[in-house]
Design a protein around this motif. Structure first.
Motif, PDB file in Angstrom:
ATOM      1  N   TYR A 152       0.795  -1.243   0.000  1.00 21.36           N
ATOM      2  CA  TYR A 152       0.000   0.000   0.000  1.00 21.36           C
ATOM      3  C   TYR A 152       0.822   1.284   0.000  1.00 21.36           C
ATOM      4  O   TYR A 152       0.301   2.379   0.125  1.00 21.36           O
ATOM      5  N   HIS A 153       2.130   1.140  -0.168  1.00 18.09           N
ATOM      6  CA  HIS A 153       2.969   2.332  -0.340  1.00 18.09           C
ATOM      7  C   HIS A 153       3.121   2.556  -1.848  1.00 18.09           C
ATOM      8  O   HIS A 153       2.889   3.640  -2.367  1.00 18.09           O
ATOM      9  N   TRP A 187       2.594   0.629   5.857  1.00 19.32           N
ATOM     10  CA  TRP A 187       1.748   1.462   4.987  1.00 19.32           C
ATOM     11  C   TRP A 187       0.374   0.867   4.742  1.00 19.32           C
ATOM     12  O   TRP A 187      -0.496   1.498   4.159  1.00 19.32           O
ATOM     13  N   MET A 188       0.156  -0.376   5.214  1.00 21.15           N
ATOM     14  CA  MET A 188      -1.173  -0.987   5.070  1.00 21.15           C
ATOM     15  C   MET A 188      -2.012  -0.765   6.324  1.00 21.15           C
ATOM     16  O   MET A 188      -3.164  -1.207   6.400  1.00 21.15           O
ATOM     17  N   LEU A 189      -1.398  -0.157   7.342  1.00 19.86           N
ATOM     18  CA  LEU A 189      -2.106   0.381   8.514  1.00 19.86           C
ATOM     19  C   LEU A 189      -2.667  -0.645   9.496  1.00 19.86           C
ATOM     20  O   LEU A 189      -3.542  -0.316  10.300  1.00 19.86           O
ATOM     21  N   PHE A 197     -10.821  -0.518   4.710  1.00 13.13           N
ATOM     22  CA  PHE A 197     -10.641   0.874   5.148  1.00 13.13           C
ATOM     23  C   PHE A 197      -9.878   1.680   4.077  1.00 13.13           C
ATOM     24  O   PHE A 197     -10.272   2.794   3.717  1.00 13.13           O
ATOM     25  N   LEU A 198      -8.816   1.087   3.577  1.00  9.95           N
ATOM     26  CA  LEU A 198      -7.985   1.789   2.590  1.00  9.95           C
ATOM     27  C   LEU A 198      -8.767   2.055   1.303  1.00  9.95           C
ATOM     28  O   LEU A 198      -8.735   3.152   0.748  1.00  9.95           O
ATOM     29  N   TRP A 225      -7.644   5.591  -0.681  1.00 11.11           N
ATOM     30  CA  TRP A 225      -6.249   5.795  -0.258  1.00 11.11           C
ATOM     31  C   TRP A 225      -5.284   5.996  -1.419  1.00 11.11           C
ATOM     32  O   TRP A 225      -4.274   6.688  -1.312  1.00 11.11           O
ATOM     33  N   ARG A 226      -5.593   5.371  -2.557  1.00 13.10           N
ATOM     34  CA  ARG A 226      -4.658   5.506  -3.689  1.00 13.10           C
ATOM     35  C   ARG A 226      -4.559   6.958  -4.130  1.00 13.10           C
ATOM     36  O   ARG A 226      -3.501   7.439  -4.518  1.00 13.10           O
ATOM     37  N   GLU A 227      -5.685   7.675  -4.065  1.00 13.85           N
ATOM     38  CA  GLU A 227      -5.666   9.105  -4.396  1.00 13.85           C
ATOM     39  C   GLU A 227      -4.934   9.883  -3.308  1.00 13.85           C
ATOM     40  O   GLU A 227      -4.125  10.751  -3.571  1.00 13.85           O
TER      41      GLU A 227
END
Ligand SMILES: Cc1ncc(COP(=O)(O)O)c(C=O)c1O
Length: 391
Positions: A189-190, A210-212, A273-274, A279-281
Motif C-alpha cells: 500500500y505504499h 503502509w497498510m495500517l 478501510f484503505l 487511499w490511492r488518491e
C-alpha cells in the motif's frame, strides 16, 4: 483523516515509515478479535481462528496477486527472513549479491548465517545521487561474479528511502539462474504490488507499515517450487502435522505455538478501510508533499537530493543528507524540545565526500500536512542558530 488515527496530537509525527500507525476502525477490529479470543480461547485458537486466518490470508493473497497457499503471516520481516536464510544451505564461497542501502537487521541476519557457512554477503555500492534506473542496474550488476547464488534487495530502502527497480533486477536474475529474495517491508500500500508481475522467488512485506494494520502483522511469500526448502523456524504442531492440510508450507509456518494472531486477522478490515477511503488518491497527495518538501529542505539545508525527485525513486518518504556533530543528541532535542518524531541516522554511505553520510528521513502519511513540514523546518532552523547540532 488525522482524527482517524490514535497518534498523540501533541507530537508532530513524521515517522510513519518505522512502525506505521493504525487508524481507529482497524484497531477496534484488532481489539474485537482479541476479546473474542479471551472469551473462549480454545474455540478461538483451534476452531474459529484458523478459519478467520484462512479468510484473511486469502484476502491478502488476492491483494498481492499470488495464491493463498504461497503466503503465510509472520509477526515481522525479521521472522520471515530468518525462516528463509536459515534454510538456504549456503556453501563456503557462495555469494549473496545485495546493496549497501539495506536494512540493518537484515544485514545482520545475512552476516550471521553467511559467517556460519563461509559464504559472502556482497554489499554492492549503489552510488548516490541516484539519477536513473540504468545507472542503478549498471552499478548493481558490477557485483555479480561466478560465485553469486542469490540476489537480495529492498524494494524501498530504509536509510535512503529510495524505490529500487526490483522488477528489472528479478528479470535479469532469473535469466542468470539466481534466486531472488525481496525485502518489501515498505511496499504494501505504499506502492503497487503485484507478485505475479514482479516474479520474485521470495518476498516479504509488512502490513503494519503502509497498510495500517496493528503491529505484528507481516507476510512471507515463497513461490510453490521453492517451498519445500523451508523448514519451520519454530518446530511445533505443524511439523509432522496430525491433520495435515493440502500445503506443508502453511502447516510448517502458520502454527508457531500458542500466540495471539489477532493482528493477522485485521488485514481484510485494513484493505476495506484503505479502499473505502480512497487511499490511492490520498497517497498521491502525500507523494507530492514529499517531493515538494524534499526540494525545499535541501535548499534550506544547503544540500542536494540523493535521487531524481520523481515518482520513479520516491514514494511517501525522503532522506535528506545532513551533517551533525551529535546525531543522537539532535534526535533527542527534536523530540524532547520540539515534540517532533523523526528518524535521524548515521549510515556507511558515501555522498559528496562525506564518508559517513547522515540523513534525516521524512515520512508523509495522510495525517501529515504542509504545516508539519513547516514545524520541522522551524525547529531545524532554531537548532542551527542555537547549537552546533546541525551544520
Ligand atoms: C527495508 C526494511 N526491512 C525490514 C524492516 C522491518 O523489519 P523488522 O520489523 O523485522 O525489524 C524495515 C523496517 O523499517 C525496513 O525498512
Amino acid at each position: 483523516m488525522k482524527s482517524h488515527f490514535l497518534l498523540d496530537p501533541q507530537i508532530t509525527y513524521l515517522n510513519h515509515g518505522s512502525f506505521g500507525a493504525c487508524p481507529k476502525p482497524i484497531f477496534e477490529n484488532y481489539q474485537h478479535w482479541q476479546l473474542e479470543l479471551e472469551r473462549e480461547p480454545v474455540q478461538f485458537i483451534t476452531v474459529k481462528g484458523p478459519k478467520l486466518l484462512k479468510k484473511s490470508r486469502e484476502a491478502l493473497a488476492e491483494f498481492v496477486h499470488c495464491q493463498a497457499d504461497e503466503v503465510v503471516y509472520v509477526p515481522n520481516p525479521s521472522t520471515a527472513f530468518n525462516i528463509v536464510i536459515k534454510n538456504l544451505k549456503l556453501n563456503a564461497g557462495d555469494e549473496i549479491l545485495t546493496t549497501n542501502h539495506e536494512y540493518g537487521a537484515m544485514d545482520r541476519t545475512w552476516n550471521y548465517y553467511c559467517r556460519k557457512a563461509g559464504a559472502k554477503y556482497v554489499q554492492q555500492p549503489i552510488p548516490i545521487p541516484l539519477l536513473s534506473k540504468e545507472q542503478f542496474l549498471e552499478a548493481f550488476w558490477k557485483g555479480l561474479t561466478p560465485k553469486t547464488k542469490i540476489v537480495f534487495i529492498s524494494q524501498i530502502t530504509s536509510p535512503t528511502a529510495l524505490i529500487f527497480p526490483v522488477k528489472e533486477i528479478c528479470e535479469r536474475a532469473k535469466e542468470l539462474g539466481l534466486m531472488t529474495i525481496v525485502d518489501g517491508a515498505h511496499t504494501p500500500y505504499h506502492i503497487d504490488l503485484d507478485l505475479s508481475v514482479l516474479k520474485a522467488d521470495i518476498f516479504t512485506g509488512a502490513c503494519h507499515k503502509w497498510m495500517l494494520t496493528p503491529k505484528g502483522c507481516s507476510f512471507l511469500y515463497v513461490k510453490k517450487e521453492l517451498q519445500h526448502l523451508f523448514d519451520p523456524l519454530i518446530i511445533s504442531w505443524g511439523y509432522e502435522a496430525e491433520f495435515p492440510s493440502h500445503s506443508q508450507f502453511l502447516d510448517y509456518h502458520e502454527y508457531a505455538g500458542t500466540r495471539d494472531f489477532s493482528a493477522f486477522l485485521t488485514v481484510p478490515k485494513a484493505l476495506e478501510f484503505l479502499e473505502s477511503n480512497n487511499w490511492r488518491e490520498r497517497r498521491k497527495t502525500c507523494r507530492q508533499l514529499i517531493q515538494d518538501t524534499y526540494l525545499e529542505f535541501c535548499d534550506f539545508l544547503n544540500t542536494k537530493p540523493i535521487c531524481t525527485v520523481s515518482d520513479e525513486f520516491l514514494g511517501q518518504m525522503c532522506s535528506i543528507p545532513i551533517r551533525s556533530a551529535d546525531i543522537l543528541k539532535l534526535k533527542e532535542v527534536l523530540y524532547q524540545e520540539y515534540k517532533i518524531e523523526i528518524p535521524v541516522m548515521n549510515t556507511r554511505l558515501e555522498f559528496e565526500s562525506n564518508s559517513k553520510q547522515q540523513f534525516i528521513r521524512i515520512s508523509a502519511q495522510v495525517y501529515n500536512s504542509k504545516q508539519d513540514m513547516q514545524i520541522l523546518k522551524n525547529a531545524l532552523s532554531d537548532i542551527r542558530k542555537k547549537s552546533n547540532l546541525l551544520e
